[in-house]
Design a protein around this motif. Structure first.
Motif, PDB file in Angstrom:
ATOM      1  N   ALA A  80       0.829  -1.204   0.000  1.00  0.00           N
ATOM      2  CA  ALA A  80       0.000   0.000   0.000  1.00  0.00           C
ATOM      3  C   ALA A  80       0.869   1.262   0.000  1.00  0.00           C
ATOM      4  N   GLY A  81       1.935   1.250   0.789  1.00  0.00           N
ATOM      5  CA  GLY A  81       2.819   2.400   0.836  1.00  0.00           C
ATOM      6  C   GLY A  81       3.473   2.704  -0.498  1.00  0.00           C
ATOM      7  N   SER A  82       3.784   1.664  -1.253  1.00  0.00           N
ATOM      8  CA  SER A  82       4.431   1.873  -2.556  1.00  0.00           C
ATOM      9  C   SER A  82       3.512   2.601  -3.529  1.00  0.00           C
ATOM     10  N   PHE A  83       2.229   2.208  -3.549  1.00  0.00           N
ATOM     11  CA  PHE A  83       1.278   2.880  -4.446  1.00  0.00           C
ATOM     12  C   PHE A  83       1.130   4.354  -4.092  1.00  0.00           C
ATOM     13  N   VAL A  84       1.026   4.650  -2.801  1.00  0.00           N
ATOM     14  CA  VAL A  84       0.833   6.028  -2.357  1.00  0.00           C
ATOM     15  C   VAL A  84       2.073   6.863  -2.667  1.00  0.00           C
ATOM     16  N   LEU A  85       3.245   6.332  -2.381  1.00  0.00           N
ATOM     17  CA  LEU A  85       4.489   7.089  -2.564  1.00  0.00           C
ATOM     18  C   LEU A  85       4.737   7.409  -4.036  1.00  0.00           C
ATOM     19  N   VAL A  86       4.534   6.428  -4.905  1.00  0.00           N
ATOM     20  CA  VAL A  86       4.750   6.678  -6.336  1.00  0.00           C
ATOM     21  C   VAL A  86       3.689   7.621  -6.889  1.00  0.00           C
ATOM     22  N   GLY A 162      -6.842  -1.032  -3.200  1.00  0.00           N
ATOM     23  CA  GLY A 162      -7.683  -2.114  -2.698  1.00  0.00           C
ATOM     24  C   GLY A 162      -6.993  -3.468  -2.727  1.00  0.00           C
ATOM     25  N   ILE A 163      -5.955  -3.611  -3.556  1.00  0.00           N
ATOM     26  CA  ILE A 163      -5.274  -4.905  -3.689  1.00  0.00           C
ATOM     27  C   ILE A 163      -4.583  -5.328  -2.393  1.00  0.00           C
ATOM     28  N   LEU A 166      -7.152  -6.601  -0.009  1.00  0.00           N
ATOM     29  CA  LEU A 166      -7.632  -7.939  -0.364  1.00  0.00           C
ATOM     30  C   LEU A 166      -6.628  -9.011   0.047  1.00  0.00           C
ATOM     31  N   LEU A 167      -5.332  -8.699  -0.091  1.00  0.00           N
ATOM     32  CA  LEU A 167      -4.300  -9.642   0.325  1.00  0.00           C
ATOM     33  C   LEU A 167      -4.429  -9.968   1.811  1.00  0.00           C
ATOM     34  N   LEU A 168      -4.518  -8.926   2.628  1.00  0.00           N
ATOM     35  CA  LEU A 168      -4.603  -9.136   4.069  1.00  0.00           C
ATOM     36  C   LEU A 168      -5.902  -9.841   4.458  1.00  0.00           C
TER      37      LEU A 168
END
Length: 382
Positions: A80-86, A162-163, A166-168
């Protein structure tokens, strides 16, 4: 993230926090025959794979001491952090930091779930491989589709949040504890099988299969795995050399697709081939994965010659070759892990899975290191 690599290296931020893709040409300017980025997409590849390589190198040595649940939680948070940061990045450097977070998530998640397959029946390898292939296809296809529909790269990445959720949810709420693989159903076997899922202490996790192996046993098992590891390293070296070293140079000007769109189509077709072949284990089982390594290396040689000589007349021929490339890569992956699951003992299987999963990462890392100087060399050609 690799589907967005071309955009990450080219994007600039405009007012209103809207992302769009602007060309950032190679310093040689119009002297080059290629439409080059200043930095190869192999830079994104290295940011995406080196943290994974470190995780996979260390995993066989001590990752089994950490229970599975915390590993999955860290993987989801990093994703999740990667999507937000990029998405909110204003520079290539910050974007690459986001890619590093995605790499940590991917590496930790892969080694965790592959090790976990040791506690389930062997057909789960096929389901795992099909799922990972489908994930790659879904990611590439959704990024292609949403950007083609007019959504900015920033909003496209944010829509992926959302991915990780869903994983968690699938792990903590849906996944059931494995049944004991000992047909006698003894209490000890059941406890051993269920321990990695429900154990919260390092002491419990350490008693799982594979954790009690001595260093000598681990080294002996690892040497026996080289016949699987080496071909898989070669397959992934060749295919990611193509993907992140040659894709951006396979640019056709006689088509309505822009350079960025062509790159996204290449990534999507590659992932489609991977998905199909990773789902094919029940139909086709390949024992000698060396053949797949040879074919993938020939694929690399052919496309490299085309980049140099530009003899392919149509982008649709490249589409077919890339689809074939994905088929080879997916087949090598699923058959390698299936062969290991079938041929290793219960005692060694968890360690064997964790040790072999370094193969693809090592091959990808080597391809990124080689692709960076090749990019600069080719882009300097008149």
């Amino acid at each position: 993230m690799l589907s967005a690599a071309h955009d990450i290296l080219r994007h600039e931020r405009t007012s209103g926090n809207q992302s769009h893709v602007n060309p950032m040409p190679f310093p040689h300017g119009n002297a080059s025959r290629f439409d080059c980025n200043a930095v190869s997409t192999a830079a994104v590849l290295l940011a995406d794979i080196l943290p994974t390589l470190v995780i996979k190198l260390l995993a066989p040595l001590g990752l089994h001491l950490l229970p599975y649940s915390p590993r999955v939680l860290v993987s989801g948070v990093c994703s999740a952090g990667s999507f937000v940061l990029v998405a909110f990045s204003h520079s290539v450097g910050t974007s690459l930091c986001g890619v590093v977070l995605a790499s940590i998530s991917s590496g930790l998640g892969e080694v965790t779930f592959l090790s976990l397959t040791a506690f389930y029946p062997s057909p789960v390898i096929s389901w795992w491989s099909s799922g990972t292939g489908g994930a790659g296809l879904l990611g590439a296809l959704s990024y292609l589709g949403l950007t083609q529909a007019g959504l900015s790269p920033q909003h496209t990445l944010l829509s992926m949040l959302g991915i990780p959720c869903l994983l968690l949810a699938s792990y903590f709420l849906v996944l059931t504890s494995p049944e004991p693989q000992d047909p006698g159903g003894e209490d000890e076997a059941e406890a051993t099988a269920r321990q990695p899922l429900i154990g919260s202490e390092a002491q419990q996790s350490a008693s799982a299969p594979g954790s009690s192996l001595s260093f000598r046993e681990r080294w002996t098992v690892f040497k026996g795995l080289l016949c699987y590891i080496v071909p898989l390293v070669l397959v992934y070296f060749a295919e990611y050399f193509i993907n992140q070293g040659l894709f951006e140079l396979l640019f056709f000007r006689n088509t309505s697709l822009s350079h960025a769109q062509q790159y996204r189509w290449y990534q999507m077709l590659y992932q489609a081939g991977v998905f199909v072949s990773r789902s094919s284990l029940r139909c086709c089982h390949i024992r000698f994965t060396w053949a797949l390594a040879l074919l993938q290396c020939l694929n690399l040689a052919f496309l490299l010659v085309d980049v140099l000589l530009n003899f392919l007349p149509s982008i649709y021929l490249v589409f077919l070759i890339i689809l074939y490339e994905g088929l080879l890569g997916g087949a090598a992956y699923v058959n390698t892990f299936h062969n290991i699951a079938v041929e290793t003992s219960d005692k060694h299987r968890e360690f064997a899975m964790a040790a072999t999963c370094i193969s693809d990462t090592l091959g990808i890392s080597l391809s990124g290191v080689v692709a960076l100087p090749l990019h600069d060399f080719l882009c300097s050609l008149p």
